[in-house]
Design an enzyme around this catalytic site. Sequence first.
Site, PDB file in Angstrom:
ATOM      1  N   ASP A  67       1.205 -90.116   9.904  1.00  0.00           N
ATOM      2  CA  ASP A  67       1.289 -91.203  10.879  1.00  0.00           C
ATOM      3  C   ASP A  67       0.680 -90.836  12.225  1.00  0.00           C
ATOM      4  OD1 ASP A  67       3.351 -89.386  11.317  1.00  0.00           O
ATOM      5  OD2 ASP A  67       4.915 -90.770  10.677  1.00  0.00           O
ATOM      6  N   ASN A 136      17.758 -92.453  10.677  1.00  0.00           N
ATOM      7  CA  ASN A 136      18.026 -93.711   9.964  1.00  0.00           C
ATOM      8  C   ASN A 136      17.462 -93.689   8.541  1.00  0.00           C
ATOM      9  OD1 ASN A 136      15.286 -93.891  10.356  1.00  0.00           O
ATOM     10  ND2 ASN A 136      15.326 -95.743  11.608  1.00  0.00           N
ATOM     11  N   GLU A 143      10.204 -97.569   8.341  1.00  0.00           N
ATOM     12  CA  GLU A 143      11.541 -97.797   8.879  1.00  0.00           C
ATOM     13  C   GLU A 143      12.387 -98.601   7.879  1.00  0.00           C
ATOM     14  OE1 GLU A 143      12.419 -96.210  11.358  1.00  0.00           O
ATOM     15  OE2 GLU A 143      11.070 -96.334  13.075  1.00  0.00           O
TER      16      GLU A 143
HETATM   17  C1  F6R Z   1       6.595 -87.490  11.580  1.00  0.00           C
HETATM   18  C2  F6R Z   1       7.271 -88.482  10.763  1.00  0.00           C
HETATM   19  C3  F6R Z   1       8.710 -88.785  10.944  1.00  0.00           C
HETATM   20  C4  F6R Z   1       9.565 -87.544  11.234  1.00  0.00           C
HETATM   21  C5  F6R Z   1      11.022 -87.931  11.439  1.00  0.00           C
HETATM   22  C6  F6R Z   1      11.880 -86.731  11.792  1.00  0.00           C
HETATM   23  O1  F6R Z   1       5.235 -87.377  11.227  1.00  0.00           O
HETATM   24  O2  F6R Z   1       6.647 -89.087   9.949  1.00  0.00           O
HETATM   25  O3  F6R Z   1       9.202 -89.409   9.784  1.00  0.00           O
HETATM   26  O4  F6R Z   1       9.450 -86.647  10.165  1.00  0.00           O
HETATM   27  O5  F6R Z   1      11.120 -88.880  12.460  1.00  0.00           O
HETATM   28  O6  F6R Z   1      11.474 -86.239  13.022  1.00  0.00           O
HETATM   29  P1  F6R Z   1      12.022 -84.852  13.570  1.00  0.00           P
HETATM   30  O7  F6R Z   1      11.526 -83.804  12.646  1.00  0.00           O
HETATM   31  O8  F6R Z   1      11.442 -84.717  14.946  1.00  0.00           O
HETATM   32  O9  F6R Z   1      13.509 -84.943  13.574  1.00  0.00           O
END
Ligand code: F6R
Length: 244
Positions: A67, A136, A143
């Site tokens: 992403d 979440n 999402e």
């Molecule tokens: C990042 C991504 C997100 C993160 C998720 C957890 O490229 O796609 O899905 O993996 O938000 O983020 P952290 O590791 O910062 O808790």
Amino acid sequence: MKIIRAKDYNDMSRKAANIISAQVILKPNSVLGLATGSSPIGIYQQLIKWYEKGDIDFSEVTTVNLDEYYGLSPEDEQSYHNFMYTNFFDHVNIPRDRINLPNGMETDEAKECARYDALLNSLGGVDMQLLGIGRNGHIGFNEPSDCYSKGTHCVELAESTIEANKRFFASADDVPRRAYSMGIHTIMAAKKVIVVASGEDKAWAIKESCFGPVTPHVPGSILQLHNDAIVIADEAALSLIDNI
Ligand code: F6R
């Protein structure tokens, strides 16, 4: 789905790095799907150490990131481009022309999504996809929703994601509201998936993703249907699950 218990963040990172390293040794021209955020930083640090020791060679690897924030340029400090170069790409020998991320500066969403999906198709899909997981249950920036996304799409970030990610920005107002993300179908098409999670704030998402109903309201739960998904979580992230 295989669940591996790690003692703590460092142990989780080493275990995941070992699996990625084995993938690259077994298939030097692997297509690696990569993630940003706090979860994979320790993995990248470990892989850099092994690269510096001469134990791992990335010269034939291709990468595709999950992403990128919409509206952030690669030079922007908060962009995922910048994150990946700072934390990984600048320190290893992946050829620059084999590094791929969505282009957050492309305002023609349909064009950018089609470009990224065509690229993924031309690579023959992802050999190993590394994922973090949102509090979440989001994977990539897919999402919670009433339905699953298929390919690359532009998403509205959930309030809880903006809240969680504001730590990287001056304030919550500075967090972009939208992002390009690989779709659930693309993630599920990866030959192997590794999810890493550390800390108590991931315990609910890990419990629901591993043992809850498979539902787009907890996007990570779809991984229960993947043939080769490995969850590597530390004790705090596994704290709501008994007997693991
Ligand atoms: C990042 C991504 C997100 C993160 C998720 C957890 O490229 O796609 O899905 O993996 O938000 O983020 P952290 O590791 O910062 O808790």
